[in-house]
Design an enzyme around this catalytic site. Structure first.
Site, PDB file in Angstrom:
ATOM      1  N   ASP A 121      71.742  25.437 -68.709  1.00 54.68           N
ATOM      2  CA  ASP A 121      70.493  25.500 -69.312  1.00 54.68           C
ATOM      3  C   ASP A 121      70.088  26.678 -70.336  1.00 54.68           C
ATOM      4  O   ASP A 121      69.002  26.661 -70.699  1.00 54.68           O
ATOM      5  CB  ASP A 121      69.553  25.584 -68.169  1.00 54.68           C
ATOM      6  CG  ASP A 121      69.228  24.231 -67.157  1.00 54.68           C
ATOM      7  OD1 ASP A 121      69.357  23.314 -68.049  1.00 54.68           O
ATOM      8  OD2 ASP A 121      69.275  24.409 -66.141  1.00 54.68           O
ATOM      9  N   ASP A 184      72.033  15.809 -69.041  1.00 54.95           N
ATOM     10  CA  ASP A 184      71.030  16.998 -69.522  1.00 54.95           C
ATOM     11  C   ASP A 184      71.764  17.832 -70.392  1.00 54.95           C
ATOM     12  O   ASP A 184      71.295  18.382 -71.474  1.00 54.95           O
ATOM     13  CB  ASP A 184      70.381  17.843 -68.710  1.00 54.95           C
ATOM     14  CG  ASP A 184      69.794  16.917 -67.230  1.00 54.95           C
ATOM     15  OD1 ASP A 184      70.634  16.225 -66.776  1.00 54.95           O
ATOM     16  OD2 ASP A 184      68.624  17.394 -66.899  1.00 54.95           O
TER      17      ASP A 184
END
Length: 405
Positions: A121, A184
């Site tokens: 992330d 993602d």
């Protein structure tokens, strides 16, 4: 006869005028300036809640009217979206007070840039914030932070598998072991591509492209539908299976996961100019569009949720796809598909900008009705910061492209 001809010509003239006016009205059916003005108003409302707290707005649940504020820490994957939203608002308003806030909230992320890789992330956290900040200010300190973050993210790359490890902690606890990559993760490749072009190692380009190729090979079903999580043998690189984490089932089509795929393969094509990525972007996009509810452009949280049409929607997926399609439209080598993708993006933005999906006076967020993590019953039917980020990004892209066309 002359009189009749004159009347006929007058009628034709009126028809042409009416048709022309109607076409102009249709072209201006979506008022992007109005939507951006609305976002600016909501940004100022949010700042009243966040200023002085040192925290970021994360969500507003359906039953409340104020943001849940969260501290900036490495485990908060959404921490970069609020600074990124401020940068987009500044880009559109040139408001010096917003610039000051954008700098302030971006600076809050600085401690994260000094840590070793926690998970994938880092791209969301750093590129949405510092990336937009550098784009708009040219601040060399921001540039170096992004380059450092790209190098840190690259330490999670396993050349045997050919992907970036998404969740080291889920390997340690045995949940998604021995090696996991989530859809993602595609979005974080953009930071690697950027770094490779702006002073970083050229190896970053190779890592990003290899990750995209491996994901394309193993992370999708034959129809172009994506798994949320792909599991690999980290020693041999063998693909084990595809499973879900935030979707309804391993075999279902989780809406935001497919949105990440559309967005990711669009910019992978932009960066590589390899047509296999354009064709794949089309494939994953066409499946998504074909599965939307009839005459609607915001999907249910999972296209295979068992309680459709009573399942929650996911405005965040629609915002992500709208932004992606506005770029894919520009990259297309097929005029018909370009036209189709632009029209779909406009319809998505129109629906998101309606009273049904805008928070309006009720809440300081931009959008209602996003679904974060349905299986965990977390952030279901909520306003969420990343939905707002991709919404204002899509609006900004739309305004720029309309100015050029």
């Amino acid at each position: 006869m002359k009189k009749r001809l004159s009347v006929l010509m007058l009628g034709i003239g009126l028809l042409v005028t009416i048709t022309s006016c109607t076409q102009k009205e249709e072209k201006k059916a979506f008022d992007v300036d109005k939507a951006l003005s609305y976002c600016d108003k909501q940004v100022h409302r949010t700042l009243k809640e966040t200023d002085g707290t040192g925290k970021m707005p994360r969500n507003i649940m359906d039953s409340v009217t104020q943001w849940k504020l969260v501290p900036v820490e490495i485990s908060e994957w959404t921490a970069g979206f609020w600074p990124g939203t401020l940068w987009y608002d500044y880009e559109n308003t040139k408001d010096s007070s917003i610039l000051k806030s954008a700098i302030e909230y971006t600076d809050l992320l600085y401690p994260l840039t000094k840590l070793s890789a926690y998970d994938h992330d880092l791209g969301f956290q750093i590129f949405c914030s510092y990336g937009n900040g550098y784009r708009l200010t040219g601040n060399e300190a921001y540039k170096q932070i992004i380059l450092n973050a790209a190098d840190t993210l690259a330490t999670l790359f396993n050349p045997t598998v050919g992907t970036i490890l998404s969740w080291p902690r889920e390997v340690d606890n045995g949940r998604f072991a021995p090696y996991n990559t989530i859809m993602d993760n595609m979005i974080n490749l953009e930071m690697l591509y950027w770094a490779a072009k702006n002073g970083g190692s050229k190896e970053l380009y190779d890592i990003a492209t290899k990750h995209a190729e491996t994901t394309m090979k193993y992370h999708f079903r034959e129809d172009g539908g994506s798994y949320h999580v792909a599991l690999y043998n980290d020693a041999t690189g063998e693909f084990i299976k595809g499973v879900t984490h935030q979707g309804y089932a391993d075999s279902s089509l989780w809406a935001r996961g497919q949105a990440w795929a559309i967005y990711g393969y669009t910019f992978v094509y932009r960066e590589t100019q390899d047509k296999k990525f354009l064709r794949f972007a089309e494939k994953v996009t066409d499946l998504y569009l074909s599965r939307l509810p009839k005459d609607e452009y915001v999907p249910f949280w999972d296209f295979d949720a068992p309680n459709i049409p009573n399942a929650p929607k996911d405005a965040s997926a629609a915002a992500i796809v709208a932004s992606a399609l506005l770029e894919l439209w520009q990259l297309e080598d097929n005029a018909e598909k370009a036209k189709e993708y632009k029209a779909a993006a406009e319809k998505m933005l129109t629906e998101l900008s309606s009273d049904k999906y805008q928070s309006g006076d009720a809440k300081p967020s931009f959008l209602l009705h996003s679904t974060g993590h349905w299986p965990n019953k977390s952030e279901v039917d909520a306003s969420i910061n990343y939905a707002d980020y991709y919404y204002i990004e899509a609006l900004t892209r739309y305004k720029k492209q309309e100015a050029k066309n």
